[in-house]
Design an enzyme around this catalytic site. Structure first.
Site, PDB file in Angstrom:
ATOM      1  N   ARG A  87       0.914  -1.124  -0.054  1.00  0.00           N
ATOM      2  CA  ARG A  87      -0.137   0.163   0.078  1.00  0.00           C
ATOM      3  C   ARG A  87       0.900   1.049   0.009  1.00  0.00           C
ATOM      4  NH1 ARG A  87      -2.510   1.276   5.501  1.00  0.00           N
ATOM      5  NH2 ARG A  87      -1.088   3.142   5.114  1.00  0.00           N
ATOM      6  N   HIS A 123      -3.917   4.777   4.237  1.00  0.00           N
ATOM      7  CA  HIS A 123      -4.845   3.876   4.362  1.00  0.00           C
ATOM      8  C   HIS A 123      -6.224   4.393   3.831  1.00  0.00           C
ATOM      9  CE1 HIS A 123      -7.968   0.798   6.144  1.00  0.00           C
ATOM     10  NE2 HIS A 123      -8.596   2.023   6.619  1.00  0.00           N
ATOM     11  N   TYR A 174       3.324   6.542  11.290  1.00  0.00           N
ATOM     12  CA  TYR A 174       3.879   5.120  11.610  1.00  0.00           C
ATOM     13  C   TYR A 174       4.854   4.732  10.545  1.00  0.00           C
ATOM     14  CZ  TYR A 174      -0.097   4.219   8.717  1.00  0.00           C
ATOM     15  OH  TYR A 174      -0.979   4.327   7.352  1.00  0.00           O
TER      16      TYR A 174
HETATM   17  C1  LIG Z   1     -14.972  -5.423  11.933  1.00  0.00           C
HETATM   18  C2  LIG Z   1     -14.050  -4.320  11.724  1.00  0.00           C
HETATM   19  N1  LIG Z   1     -12.939  -3.951  12.602  1.00  0.00           N
HETATM   20  C3  LIG Z   1     -12.233  -2.902  12.572  1.00  0.00           C
HETATM   21  C4  LIG Z   1     -12.694  -2.189  11.518  1.00  0.00           C
HETATM   22  C5  LIG Z   1     -11.603  -0.885  11.333  1.00  0.00           C
HETATM   23  N2  LIG Z   1     -10.772  -0.993  10.191  1.00  0.00           N
HETATM   24  C6  LIG Z   1     -10.946  -0.391   8.896  1.00  0.00           C
HETATM   25  S1  LIG Z   1      -9.887  -0.986   7.848  1.00  0.00           S
HETATM   26  C7  LIG Z   1      -8.967  -1.902   8.956  1.00  0.00           C
HETATM   27  C8  LIG Z   1      -7.641  -2.497   8.419  1.00  0.00           C
HETATM   28  C9  LIG Z   1      -7.840  -3.526   7.508  1.00  0.00           C
HETATM   29  O1  LIG Z   1      -6.581  -3.768   6.885  1.00  0.00           O
HETATM   30  P1  LIG Z   1      -6.265  -5.098   5.895  1.00  0.00           P
HETATM   31  O2  LIG Z   1      -7.293  -5.946   6.173  1.00  0.00           O
HETATM   32  O3  LIG Z   1      -5.166  -5.351   5.738  1.00  0.00           O
HETATM   33  O4  LIG Z   1      -7.078  -4.311   4.413  1.00  0.00           O
HETATM   34  P2  LIG Z   1      -6.353  -2.877   3.851  1.00  0.00           P
HETATM   35  O5  LIG Z   1      -6.982  -1.802   4.330  1.00  0.00           O
HETATM   36  O6  LIG Z   1      -4.868  -3.113   4.032  1.00  0.00           O
HETATM   37  O7  LIG Z   1      -6.615  -2.943   2.495  1.00  0.00           O
HETATM   38  C10 LIG Z   1      -9.512  -1.847  10.353  1.00  0.00           C
HETATM   39  C11 LIG Z   1      -9.168  -2.457  11.437  1.00  0.00           C
HETATM   40  C12 LIG Z   1     -13.758  -2.230  10.766  1.00  0.00           C
HETATM   41  N3  LIG Z   1     -13.969  -1.438   9.491  1.00  0.00           N
HETATM   42  N4  LIG Z   1     -14.291  -3.396  10.762  1.00  0.00           N
END
Ligand SMILES: Cc1ncc(C[n+]2csc(CCOP(=O)(O)OP(=O)(O)O)c2C)c(N)n1
Ligand SMILES: [Mg+2]
Length: 348
Positions: free
Chosen positions: A247, A251, A260
């Protein structure tokens, strides 16, 4: 002792991509790159309230989306799969309307486009995909569709993913678990939350074959996804693909990665840009020339202008629609909320 489950060799006679297809993949990646970086600018200009960029993940998304058979398969995305949507031909004003928060899950037609509404619940799409895939098995249709669900390295730590993989394997469901391991779950790096070496390594525990691939090589992604579809379609059950990528940006438009990781780390960890890398390959193989790349860029710019105009023109939807399509049959609690809303907003 366990043995690694292998992908069934059902796709051996698949033809290599033609030059026309390789150029089409590049055109798609260029369109996605330009729309994606523009969407961040739209947010800064107040055209949309928020966006989750996919800078650096164009090869993983376009390569996998390109392998979908839109007459029968179904894709279950997260909030970051704009490139998959574009590769599958989803109406992009409808898709981007989700980021304008215009209406429930965007204004494209999920059934026609075979692309489910954007899912912000981390790992939520994984459960939906397995349910849909099991439905295909139960339907006994001769031309069985395959579900493909996208999720991230962070999502792979959710219990839902493990339950979904176990259920899919037990039920032999036709589903591809497509992980984009982009190194980060917001501010948490993969090595601080993925135990066991990789997400793909976990598949063996469920007896599911897995492929860990270079997610920045669009052709490798396409070929792996095509093999996975063939494996599922032939009745061999689920497949896990872990596409290793990075990425490159924040985010979301609400995130500041400087909190970070340093720019130096970002530059070193990201490796080669998937779009530039593909361009150099096409040039070296004589598949495309500079005039082609210039035309692809012009087409991407024209496309973005049209989508931006379409988004800007979208007016608000009637507020009462927020209560429709929530349940097949509205619950008493929802009905009383709808009544209270109408009394307050319309003074009826
Ligand atoms: C059930 C839930 N827990 C926490 C969140 C908050 N949250 C949104 S994106 C994220 C990180 C996800 O990371 P990843 O699965 O690696 O996907 P990326 O964003 O890197 O594409 C979190 C913790 C959420 N949206 N839903
Ligand atoms: Mg991630």
């Amino acid at each position: 002792m366990t043995t690694e489950p292998a992908l069934a060799a059902v796709d051996d006679d698949a033809a290599p991509l033609t030059h026309h297809q390789l150029r089409e993949l590049y055109t798609l990646m260029a369109a996605v790159r330009h729309l994606d970086t523009s969407a961040v600018a739209w947010q800064r200009q107040g055209i949309i309230p928020g966006y989750a960029p996919e800078l650096g993940q164009e090869a993983a998304q376009v390569g996998s989306g390109y392998a979908v058979d839109r007459t029968r398969d179904f894709v279950f995305p997260t909030y970051r799969e704009m490139g998959v949507a574009r590769a599958m031909g989803v109406d992009m004003v409808g898709y981007m309307s989700t980021h304008k928060a215009t209406w429930h899950g965007g204004m494209y037609n999920p059934l026609e486009s075979r692309f489910a509404p954007i899912q912000a619940v981390v790992a939520g799409s994984v459960l939906h995909a397995v349910g849909w895939a099991h439905g295909q098995t139960l339907s006994g249709a001769p031309d069985m569709g395959v579900a493909m669900t996208y999720f991230g390295d962070g999502a792979s730590s959710q219990g839902d993913v493990h339950e979904a993989m176990n259920f899919a394997a037990v039920m032999n469901a036709p589903v591809i678990f497509f992980i984009q391991n982009n190194g980060w779950a917001i501010s948490v790096p993969t090595d601080r939350q993925v135990a066991g070496g990789s997400v793909a390594a976990r598949a063996a525990g469920y007896g599911i074959p897995s492929l860990q691939i270079d997610g920045n090589d669009v052709v490798a992604v396409y070929e792996a996804t095509r093999s996975a579809f063939a494996h599922c379609r032939a009745g061999n059950g689920p497949v896990v693909i872990e596409a290793m990528t990075y990425r490159r940006g924040p985010h979301s438009t609400a995130d500041d990665p400087g909190r970070y990781r340093t720019l130096e780390e970002e530059r070193l960890d990201a490796g080669g840009d998937p779009l530039e890398r593909f361009k150099q390959r096409l040039l070296a193989e004589g598949v495309a020339d500079e005039a082609f790349f210039a035309a692809a860029q012009r087409a991407a710019e024209e496309e973005e202008e049209a989508i931006r105009a379409g988004i800007a023109d979208l007016g608000p939807r009637p507020g009462s629609e927020m209560f429709s399509l929530v349940f097949q049959e509205p619950t008493p609690a929802l009905q009383s909320q709808a009544t209270a809303w109408r009394e307050e907003s319309e003074h009826v």
